[in-house]
Design a protein around this motif. Structure first.
Motif, PDB file in Angstrom:
ATOM      1  N   ASP A  38      -0.199 -11.586  -2.497  1.00 15.91           N
ATOM      2  CA  ASP A  38      -0.911 -12.521  -2.029  1.00 15.91           C
ATOM      3  C   ASP A  38       0.827 -13.276  -0.947  1.00 15.91           C
ATOM      4  O   ASP A  38      -0.052 -13.007   0.189  1.00 15.91           O
ATOM      5  CB  ASP A  38      -1.380 -14.480  -2.330  1.00 15.91           C
ATOM      6  N   ARG A  39       1.678 -13.055  -1.319  1.00 19.50           N
ATOM      7  CA  ARG A  39       2.968 -13.303  -0.641  1.00 19.50           C
ATOM      8  C   ARG A  39       3.147 -12.220   0.201  1.00 19.50           C
ATOM      9  O   ARG A  39       3.407 -12.407   1.403  1.00 19.50           O
ATOM     10  CB  ARG A  39       4.006 -13.145  -1.526  1.00 19.50           C
ATOM     11  N   LEU A  40       2.869 -11.178   0.110  1.00 25.30           N
ATOM     12  CA  LEU A  40       3.137  -9.944   0.694  1.00 25.30           C
ATOM     13  C   LEU A  40       2.069  -9.938   2.485  1.00 25.30           C
ATOM     14  O   LEU A  40       2.524  -9.974   3.279  1.00 25.30           O
ATOM     15  CB  LEU A  40       3.017  -8.771   0.403  1.00 25.30           C
ATOM     16  N   VAL A  41       0.435  -9.912   1.816  1.00 22.01           N
ATOM     17  CA  VAL A  41      -0.557 -10.434   2.523  1.00 22.01           C
ATOM     18  C   VAL A  41       0.148 -11.847   4.122  1.00 22.01           C
ATOM     19  O   VAL A  41      -0.177 -11.877   5.353  1.00 22.01           O
ATOM     20  CB  VAL A  41      -1.330 -10.707   2.035  1.00 22.01           C
ATOM     21  N   LEU A  43      -5.134  -3.931   3.253  1.00 25.65           N
ATOM     22  CA  LEU A  43      -4.594  -4.944   2.100  1.00 25.65           C
ATOM     23  C   LEU A  43      -5.356  -5.681   1.348  1.00 25.65           C
ATOM     24  O   LEU A  43      -5.467  -5.115  -0.322  1.00 25.65           O
ATOM     25  CB  LEU A  43      -3.218  -5.760   2.700  1.00 25.65           C
ATOM     26  N   GLN A  44      -6.123  -6.397   1.872  1.00 23.40           N
ATOM     27  CA  GLN A  44      -6.935  -7.574   1.491  1.00 23.40           C
ATOM     28  C   GLN A  44      -8.001  -6.887   1.017  1.00 23.40           C
ATOM     29  O   GLN A  44      -8.484  -7.538  -0.399  1.00 23.40           O
ATOM     30  CB  GLN A  44      -7.339  -8.597   2.139  1.00 23.40           C
ATOM     31  N   ASN A  45      -8.649  -5.613   1.803  1.00 27.19           N
ATOM     32  CA  ASN A  45      -9.965  -4.105   1.032  1.00 27.19           C
ATOM     33  C   ASN A  45      -9.584  -3.910  -0.211  1.00 27.19           C
ATOM     34  O   ASN A  45     -10.163  -3.466  -1.135  1.00 27.19           O
ATOM     35  CB  ASN A  45     -10.079  -3.535   2.610  1.00 27.19           C
ATOM     36  N   PHE A  46      -8.629  -3.392   0.350  1.00 26.68           N
ATOM     37  CA  PHE A  46      -7.326  -3.175  -1.408  1.00 26.68           C
ATOM     38  C   PHE A  46      -7.540  -3.523  -2.613  1.00 26.68           C
ATOM     39  O   PHE A  46      -7.655  -3.198  -3.367  1.00 26.68           O
ATOM     40  CB  PHE A  46      -5.909  -2.152  -0.821  1.00 26.68           C
ATOM     41  N   GLY A  47      -6.980  -4.679  -2.314  1.00 26.83           N
ATOM     42  CA  GLY A  47      -6.558  -5.164  -3.268  1.00 26.83           C
ATOM     43  C   GLY A  47      -5.470  -5.294  -4.587  1.00 26.83           C
ATOM     44  O   GLY A  47      -5.431  -4.536  -4.111  1.00 26.83           O
ATOM     45  N   LEU A  83      -1.904  -3.854  15.282  1.00 25.11           N
ATOM     46  CA  LEU A  83      -1.701  -2.530  13.617  1.00 25.11           C
ATOM     47  C   LEU A  83      -1.550  -3.673  12.651  1.00 25.11           C
ATOM     48  O   LEU A  83      -2.277  -3.957  11.617  1.00 25.11           O
ATOM     49  CB  LEU A  83      -0.200  -2.140  14.246  1.00 25.11           C
ATOM     50  N   ARG A  84      -0.803  -5.302  13.407  1.00 24.94           N
ATOM     51  CA  ARG A  84      -0.554  -5.768  11.376  1.00 24.94           C
ATOM     52  C   ARG A  84      -2.177  -6.672  11.256  1.00 24.94           C
ATOM     53  O   ARG A  84      -2.230  -6.282  10.347  1.00 24.94           O
ATOM     54  CB  ARG A  84       0.522  -6.667  12.057  1.00 24.94           C
ATOM     55  N   TRP A  85      -2.756  -7.396  12.197  1.00 18.86           N
ATOM     56  CA  TRP A  85      -3.751  -7.485  11.679  1.00 18.86           C
ATOM     57  C   TRP A  85      -4.976  -6.335  10.402  1.00 18.86           C
ATOM     58  O   TRP A  85      -5.374  -6.947   9.895  1.00 18.86           O
ATOM     59  CB  TRP A  85      -4.780  -7.681  12.613  1.00 18.86           C
TER      60      TRP A  85
END
Length: 178
Positions: A49-52, A74-78, A66-68
């Motif tokens: 969560d901190r990285l996201v 990342l959120q889809n990867f989990g 690119l950032r989004w």
């Protein structure tokens, strides 16, 4: 006219090339260990969560899209899949570490081990390079092909030298050509 050509061919002539490859393998090992550590660290929900959050609030003027994409990926990867990423990275780190240390120690088996391990990845690298071309992918592919070709030549040369003098230290091979 008969020319006598003395060629001294020993595995020590290839020592520099083998050391360069060994250092390359050890650098890959180090990078993969770092990836594994980061992956195991991101497995924890709070770290993930901190990285996201950090990526979401990072101000990058030219690369917002690119950032989004990265945040969405990342959120889809989990966080739960990062354990698998860490384990795969560690397996490859061990493989590359064995190659690098074996080559540094001048082990004959390490030459063939590296040929097989590196050569087995070339079809995947070729597919990825053709599918989604990138200069880094292309350079990696070319570098690995060069390493495989070089190590096959060195290993075959070393094998021939061992046939000439089994059980004895390798001596110069003298050839006469006309």
């Amino acid at each position: 006219m008969l020319h006598t050509k003395t060629a001294i061919t020993t595995p020590s002539q290839h020592r520099t090339g083998l050391r360069v490859i060994a250092v390359y393998e050890i650098i890959k090992t180090t990078c993969l260990v770092l990836v594994a550590i980061a992956a195991f660290h991101l497995e924890h929900q709070q770290n993930f969560d901190r990285l996201v959050y950090w990526l979401g609030h990072l101000t990058l003027t030219d690369s917002n899209e690119l950032r989004w994409r990265l945040v969405d990926a990342l959120q889809n990867f989990g966080p739960s899949r990062f354990v698998a990423v860490g384990l795969v990275a560690l397996v490859y780190a061990v493989l590359f570490g064995i190659e690098g240390v074996g080559l540094l120690m001048g082990k004959y088996w390490a030459e063939w081990f590296t040929v097989i391990a590196t050569g087995s990845l070339i079809p995947l690298e070729l597919y990825e390079t053709v599918r989604h071309f990138g200069w880094v992918k292309f350079a990696t592919l070319v570098g690995n092909v060069v390493i495989v070709v070089y190590l096959v030549r060195v290993a075959l040369h070393t094998r021939e030298m061992r046939k000439v003098a089994p059980g004895r230290p390798l001596e110069p091979v003298r050839s006469h050509t006309s």
